[in-house]
Motif scaffolding. Structure first.
Motif, PDB file in Angstrom:
ATOM      1  N   LEU A 452       4.024   1.428   1.816  1.00 43.49           N
ATOM      2  CA  LEU A 452       3.441   2.752   1.621  1.00 43.49           C
ATOM      3  C   LEU A 452       2.042   2.656   0.997  1.00 43.49           C
ATOM      4  O   LEU A 452       1.104   3.327   1.430  1.00 43.49           O
ATOM      5  CB  LEU A 452       4.349   3.597   0.731  1.00 43.49           C
ATOM      6  CG  LEU A 452       5.651   4.094   1.371  1.00 43.49           C
ATOM      7  CD1 LEU A 452       6.576   4.686   0.325  1.00 43.49           C
ATOM      8  CD2 LEU A 452       5.357   5.116   2.462  1.00 43.49           C
ATOM      9  N   LEU A 453       1.911   1.817  -0.019  1.00 42.74           N
ATOM     10  CA  LEU A 453       0.597   1.639  -0.647  1.00 42.74           C
ATOM     11  C   LEU A 453      -0.408   1.071   0.352  1.00 42.74           C
ATOM     12  O   LEU A 453      -1.593   1.432   0.333  1.00 42.74           O
ATOM     13  CB  LEU A 453       0.714   0.727  -1.861  1.00 42.74           C
ATOM     14  CG  LEU A 453       1.559   1.262  -3.026  1.00 42.74           C
ATOM     15  CD1 LEU A 453       1.668   0.211  -4.125  1.00 42.74           C
ATOM     16  CD2 LEU A 453       0.984   2.559  -3.582  1.00 42.74           C
ATOM     17  N   THR A 454       0.040   0.186   1.236  1.00 40.41           N
ATOM     18  CA  THR A 454      -0.837  -0.383   2.265  1.00 40.41           C
ATOM     19  C   THR A 454      -1.330   0.698   3.215  1.00 40.41           C
ATOM     20  O   THR A 454      -2.510   0.713   3.600  1.00 40.41           O
ATOM     21  CB  THR A 454      -0.106  -1.477   3.052  1.00 40.41           C
ATOM     22  OG1 THR A 454       0.305  -2.513   2.157  1.00 40.41           O
ATOM     23  CG2 THR A 454      -1.000  -2.066   4.132  1.00 40.41           C
ATOM     24  N   ILE A 455      -0.438   1.622   3.592  1.00 41.61           N
ATOM     25  CA  ILE A 455      -0.844   2.728   4.470  1.00 41.61           C
ATOM     26  C   ILE A 455      -1.952   3.540   3.799  1.00 41.61           C
ATOM     27  O   ILE A 455      -2.960   3.892   4.428  1.00 41.61           O
ATOM     28  CB  ILE A 455       0.363   3.627   4.797  1.00 41.61           C
ATOM     29  CG1 ILE A 455       1.357   2.881   5.699  1.00 41.61           C
ATOM     30  CG2 ILE A 455      -0.090   4.926   5.462  1.00 41.61           C
ATOM     31  CD1 ILE A 455       2.659   3.619   5.923  1.00 41.61           C
ATOM     32  N   TYR A 456      -1.778   3.823   2.509  1.00 40.97           N
ATOM     33  CA  TYR A 456      -2.758   4.637   1.795  1.00 40.97           C
ATOM     34  C   TYR A 456      -4.083   3.897   1.587  1.00 40.97           C
ATOM     35  O   TYR A 456      -5.144   4.520   1.479  1.00 40.97           O
ATOM     36  CB  TYR A 456      -2.189   5.063   0.443  1.00 40.97           C
ATOM     37  CG  TYR A 456      -0.911   5.876   0.527  1.00 40.97           C
ATOM     38  CD1 TYR A 456      -0.616   6.641   1.661  1.00 40.97           C
ATOM     39  CD2 TYR A 456       0.015   5.876  -0.510  1.00 40.97           C
ATOM     40  CE1 TYR A 456       0.555   7.376   1.747  1.00 40.97           C
ATOM     41  CE2 TYR A 456       1.188   6.623  -0.440  1.00 40.97           C
ATOM     42  CZ  TYR A 456       1.463   7.366   0.697  1.00 40.97           C
ATOM     43  OH  TYR A 456       2.623   8.102   0.786  1.00 40.97           O
ATOM     44  N   LEU A 457      -4.017   2.572   1.529  1.00 44.53           N
ATOM     45  CA  LEU A 457      -5.232   1.778   1.303  1.00 44.53           C
ATOM     46  C   LEU A 457      -5.876   1.293   2.601  1.00 44.53           C
ATOM     47  O   LEU A 457      -6.970   0.733   2.569  1.00 44.53           O
ATOM     48  CB  LEU A 457      -4.904   0.562   0.425  1.00 44.53           C
ATOM     49  CG  LEU A 457      -4.591   0.851  -1.043  1.00 44.53           C
ATOM     50  CD1 LEU A 457      -4.071  -0.404  -1.734  1.00 44.53           C
ATOM     51  CD2 LEU A 457      -5.826   1.369  -1.768  1.00 44.53           C
ATOM     52  N   LYS A 458      -5.211   1.496   3.726  1.00 44.89           N
ATOM     53  CA  LYS A 458      -5.710   0.943   4.992  1.00 44.89           C
ATOM     54  C   LYS A 458      -7.126   1.394   5.342  1.00 44.89           C
ATOM     55  O   LYS A 458      -7.919   0.584   5.843  1.00 44.89           O
ATOM     56  CB  LYS A 458      -4.751   1.268   6.137  1.00 44.89           C
ATOM     57  CG  LYS A 458      -5.146   0.617   7.458  1.00 44.89           C
ATOM     58  CD  LYS A 458      -4.087   0.803   8.538  1.00 44.89           C
ATOM     59  CE  LYS A 458      -4.515   0.117   9.848  1.00 44.89           C
ATOM     60  NZ  LYS A 458      -3.468   0.218  10.892  1.00 44.89           N
ATOM     61  N   PRO A 459      -7.543   2.657   5.073  1.00 47.17           N
ATOM     62  CA  PRO A 459      -8.934   3.022   5.386  1.00 47.17           C
ATOM     63  C   PRO A 459      -9.959   2.194   4.618  1.00 47.17           C
ATOM     64  O   PRO A 459     -11.088   2.025   5.069  1.00 47.17           O
ATOM     65  CB  PRO A 459      -8.993   4.499   4.968  1.00 47.17           C
ATOM     66  CG  PRO A 459      -7.583   4.975   5.042  1.00 47.17           C
ATOM     67  CD  PRO A 459      -6.749   3.811   4.607  1.00 47.17           C
ATOM     68  N   VAL A 460      -9.557   1.676   3.462  1.00 46.28           N
ATOM     69  CA  VAL A 460     -10.476   0.901   2.632  1.00 46.28           C
ATOM     70  C   VAL A 460     -10.287  -0.599   2.846  1.00 46.28           C
ATOM     71  O   VAL A 460     -11.248  -1.370   2.788  1.00 46.28           O
ATOM     72  CB  VAL A 460     -10.268   1.251   1.137  1.00 46.28           C
ATOM     73  CG1 VAL A 460     -11.196   0.434   0.242  1.00 46.28           C
ATOM     74  CG2 VAL A 460     -10.495   2.739   0.911  1.00 46.28           C
ATOM     75  N   LEU A 461      -9.054  -1.016   3.110  1.00 47.27           N
ATOM     76  CA  LEU A 461      -8.726  -2.446   3.253  1.00 47.27           C
ATOM     77  C   LEU A 461      -8.128  -2.724   4.636  1.00 47.27           C
ATOM     78  O   LEU A 461      -6.950  -3.071   4.754  1.00 47.27           O
ATOM     79  CB  LEU A 461      -7.741  -2.870   2.160  1.00 47.27           C
ATOM     80  CG  LEU A 461      -8.124  -2.580   0.705  1.00 47.27           C
ATOM     81  CD1 LEU A 461      -6.986  -2.966  -0.226  1.00 47.27           C
ATOM     82  CD2 LEU A 461      -9.402  -3.314   0.328  1.00 47.27           C
ATOM     83  N   PRO A 462      -8.909  -2.588   5.694  1.00 50.93           N
ATOM     84  CA  PRO A 462      -8.348  -2.750   7.046  1.00 50.93           C
ATOM     85  C   PRO A 462      -7.831  -4.157   7.338  1.00 50.93           C
ATOM     86  O   PRO A 462      -6.832  -4.315   8.037  1.00 50.93           O
ATOM     87  CB  PRO A 462      -9.517  -2.386   7.963  1.00 50.93           C
ATOM     88  CG  PRO A 462     -10.740  -2.645   7.135  1.00 50.93           C
ATOM     89  CD  PRO A 462     -10.350  -2.290   5.737  1.00 50.93           C
ATOM     90  N   LYS A 463      -8.512  -5.187   6.805  1.00 53.73           N
ATOM     91  CA  LYS A 463      -8.080  -6.557   7.085  1.00 53.73           C
ATOM     92  C   LYS A 463      -6.785  -6.879   6.348  1.00 53.73           C
ATOM     93  O   LYS A 463      -5.871  -7.499   6.906  1.00 53.73           O
ATOM     94  CB  LYS A 463      -9.178  -7.543   6.669  1.00 53.73           C
ATOM     95  CG  LYS A 463      -8.834  -9.008   6.931  1.00 53.73           C
ATOM     96  CD  LYS A 463      -8.579  -9.282   8.409  1.00 53.73           C
ATOM     97  CE  LYS A 463      -8.479 -10.758   8.732  1.00 53.73           C
ATOM     98  NZ  LYS A 463      -7.366 -11.430   8.035  1.00 53.73           N
ATOM     99  N   VAL A 464      -6.683  -6.471   5.085  1.00 54.58           N
ATOM    100  CA  VAL A 464      -5.434  -6.662   4.347  1.00 54.58           C
ATOM    101  C   VAL A 464      -4.304  -5.929   5.061  1.00 54.58           C
ATOM    102  O   VAL A 464      -3.195  -6.460   5.219  1.00 54.58           O
ATOM    103  CB  VAL A 464      -5.571  -6.160   2.896  1.00 54.58           C
ATOM    104  CG1 VAL A 464      -4.197  -6.014   2.244  1.00 54.58           C
ATOM    105  CG2 VAL A 464      -6.411  -7.128   2.083  1.00 54.58           C
ATOM    106  N   ALA A 465      -4.580  -4.706   5.510  1.00 53.47           N
ATOM    107  CA  ALA A 465      -3.553  -3.942   6.224  1.00 53.47           C
ATOM    108  C   ALA A 465      -3.102  -4.680   7.482  1.00 53.47           C
ATOM    109  O   ALA A 465      -1.908  -4.722   7.803  1.00 53.47           O
ATOM    110  CB  ALA A 465      -4.083  -2.556   6.574  1.00 53.47           C
ATOM    111  N   GLN A 466      -4.045  -5.272   8.183  1.00 53.50           N
ATOM    112  CA  GLN A 466      -3.703  -6.030   9.389  1.00 53.50           C
ATOM    113  C   GLN A 466      -2.819  -7.225   9.040  1.00 53.50           C
ATOM    114  O   GLN A 466      -1.841  -7.515   9.751  1.00 53.50           O
ATOM    115  CB  GLN A 466      -4.992  -6.498  10.066  1.00 53.50           C
ATOM    116  CG  GLN A 466      -4.786  -7.173  11.405  1.00 53.50           C
ATOM    117  CD  GLN A 466      -6.119  -7.582  12.035  1.00 53.50           C
ATOM    118  OE1 GLN A 466      -7.001  -8.116  11.371  1.00 53.50           O
ATOM    119  NE2 GLN A 466      -6.258  -7.314  13.315  1.00 53.50           N
TER     120      GLN A 466
END
Length: 643
Positions: A452-466
């Motif tokens: 869930l935290l990754t979803i919320y941070l994905k606009p800022v951390l796209p590579k981590v989200a990937q």
């Protein structure tokens, strides 16, 4: 700049385009279309808008006084002339706008102007120019700047931020001046139709480049351009700009669009400048940080993405990059609060449960009840429900460009997840008999909370989200995925997702960006250089030393050492670069001095132009701060031989 480098403007454009594309990609910034304003599409729409404004009676031709370089024998475009801002007095400002106070003005309003090409003092000559009658658009601009657009979901979007609107009202109330939209050749850009030697001013066609780039995308993607740019289009159009170019985007741009039959922007968002450790970027301090040097020094681009986003708001505020704070915040928030959640749970899922998450989670009596983290049997489902309930609030903050607020909310949730970790201690559950189910539940909750935290941070951390998507073995995460937990699913073995910032890397970055500064202290009185080897009179006779009179002297943009002189040798004028800037911090005071010039020195092509001689100075021990010009007697005239 192209002239200084001895290349064509097109070659410079191609190089810079490649550099910017590389840098953006390095920081995970993607574009649907990264185009150029020097394009056929920009030419078409520039001419189209000009003709429509002319047909509407908003274009006028009139004669004006314009700066002319007597040395280069050319009219000086805005960027070819510098001087002091007529509003705030800042030095070395260009002829169209001040980078310090943001004011716009006519080049003829500059104080103490000088040619950026030759350094000579310009003279005024008459030339015919085209003007957009901006003053007649005042009523429309007063209404538009204070207005708002109604979005498809019914929300209202103000055209300008409050600070921007206040500034626009000042300018409108002060009386809008007609806008000079033409420049004389030589000028890089597009020639005005039926006006040989006259070119569109860059700030007419630069915003039109937005339309042109979108037209280029439409042609490649099968989109209908008119659906987006016709006057009654309901599409949302936003501009994100620096505060120094607000005047062009909030007054000139909407006016030219309105009166040429195109739609105006939904919103124009201006942001402030970036400072480093509380000061403007400095090459000497190593804080003039380039994107490429940051990456070359091994710093993770998402560290910087997070740090900047954590300071961004919807207001026009400068952002300070405090390097110590950068290290502390990234290590505390991203590593300590976020990444560690996954690392503390994933190992148990892989080793004890073959990588499979629990199929279900026990439900609390009421998901709406406050979440308490003190008890060992705290409900994980209640925690996840609480995280899910914040999705709308975080999305609204991002939509409102309140990025700092959004990240504060996310990190607040991360704190609650870490409190859950401390309350349930999975490492202790793993050691206790009969706690397998509880361990499975707790670790499944933590993996879901991390997701869930990754979803919320994905606009800022796209590579981590990937990387998280690969670790969880799921499709690219979407915002709507926050409403469904990941249960009964097999994840892959955990691998490190992000390292802590090593302060050594920051030190390396500073050193990489430093420019060597020569010592500022003058040499000791008795500390002279030894005599050079003895020469004969014939050797000395090879030097043709002449008296020269300084006509102009200026700092050289991009150099901390050089001054650029225009020197009158009587029979001709010379352009000479001299590395004595540290000794003369007010070069304008050298104008009128009589100096000694090595007149027969071979020309030297430098990065900043061609140097046509050498000015003789006295020095001791090569200490540049101890350099002194040699003056000729008052009776000496330019061109006289010295010897």
């Amino acid at each position: 700049r192209a002239e200084k480098e001895g290349i064509t403007p097109e070659a410079l454009i191609a190089r810079v385009h490649d550099e910017h594309t590389r840098d953006f990609a390095g920081f995970h910034v993607q574009f649907d279309n990264y185009y150029s304003t020097h394009s056929p599409e920009t030419r078409f729409y520039s001419e189209d808008i000009f003709k429509k404004l002319k047909a509407a009676g908003l274009i006028e031709v009139r004669a004006i006084q314009q700066h002319y370089d007597p040395v280069k024998q050319m009219f000086l475009p805005d960027r070819f002339i510098k001087g002091e801002c007529p509003k705030c007095g800042a030095k070395d400002q260009y002829g169209d706008s001040c980078e310090v106070c943001g004011a716009t003005y006519s080049p003829t309003e500059l104080k103490n102007p000088y040619s950026a090409v030759s350094g000579a003092t310009p003279v005024l000559r008459e030339s015919e120019h085209f003007f957009f009658r901006l003053g007649e658009c005042a009523d429309f601009l007063r209404e538009w700047t204070a207005g708002a657009s109604t979005l498809a979901d019914g929300r209202s979007q103000a055209h300008l931020q409050t600070e921007s609107l206040n500034k626009m009202n000042e300018w409108i109330d002060g009386g809008l001046q007609d806008w000079d939209i033409s420049r004389d050749a030589p000028y890089f850009g597009f020639e005005i139709p039926d006006a040989p030697g006259k070119y569109f001013y860059v700030w007419l066609d630069a915003p039109i480049g937005y339309m042109a780039s979108f037209k280029n995308l439409c042609e490649r993607s099968g989109l209908n351009f008119d659906d987006y740019f016709k006057a009654d289009s309901t599409a949302e159009l936003y501009h994100f700009i620096g505060k120094d170019i607000l005047y062009f985007h909030a007054l000139f741009w909407p006016a030219t669009l309105q009166y040429s039959g195109y739609r105006t922007p939904t919103g124009v968002f201006a942001h402030g400048f970036l400072t480093v450790d509380g000061q403007k970027m400095s090459k000497s301090r190593g804080t003039f940080i380039t994107a490429q040097s940051y990456l070359d020094c091994g710093l993770n681009p998402e560290w910087m993405r997070y740090y900047i986003a954590a300071k961004l708001s919807s207001k026009i505020e400068d952002i300070d990059l405090s390097l110590d704070d950068f290290v502390a915040r990234v290590n505390s928030d991203l590593i300590g609060k976020f990444i560690n959640i996954a690392s503390r749970a994933a190992g148990f899922i892989s080793k004890r449960f073959a990588g499979q998450l629990a199929a279900a989670l026990p439900q609390p009596a009421s998901l709406a009840s406050p979440v308490c983290y003190a008890g060992e049997l705290e409900s994980g489902a209640a925690l996840l429900a609480h995280l899910q309930q914040q999705a709308d609030s975080i999305a609204q903050a991002l939509e409102a460009r309140e990025y700092a607020r959004a990240l504060r909310e996310v990190m607040g949730l991360a704190d609650k997840v870490n409190a859950y970790v401390d309350a349930n201690k999975p490492w202790e559950l793993a050691k206790q008999e009969g706690q397998e189910a509880r361990l499975h539940e707790v670790c499944t909750v933590l993996i879901n909370a991390f997701r869930l935290l990754t979803i919320y941070l994905k606009p800022v951390l796209p590579k981590v989200a990937q990387d998280v998507e690969a670790f969880l073995d799921v499709a690219p995460l979407q915002w709507a995925d926050a409403q469904q937990p990941l249960l009964g699913h097999t994840i892959k073995p955990y691998q490190h997702l992000m390292q802590r910032v090593d302060p050594v890397l920051v030190d390396k970055l500073i050193e990489a960006n430093k420019q060597t500064m020569e010592a500022q202290a003058p040499a000791a009185a008795a500390n002279y250089e030894p005599l050079a080897d003895t020469i004969k009179i014939d050797d000395f006779a090879k030097l043709d030393l002449r008296v020269g009179k300084v006509l102009a002297c200026n700092f050289v943009e991009g150099s901390d050492k050089l001054l650029q002189f225009t020197v009158d040798l009587g029979f001709e004028q010379r352009n000479i670069f001299s590395g004595i800037r540290s000794a003369y911090q007010e070069p304008e005071k050298l104008v009128g001095r009589k100096v000694i010039v090595v007149a027969n020195l071979a020309e030297r092509k430098m990065r900043f132009g061609v140097s046509q001689g050498m000015i003789v100075c006295a020095s001791g021990n090569d200490d540049s701060s101890g350099l002194f010009l040699l003056d000729a007697d008052d009776g000496a005239q330019p061109g006289m031989r010295v010897g």
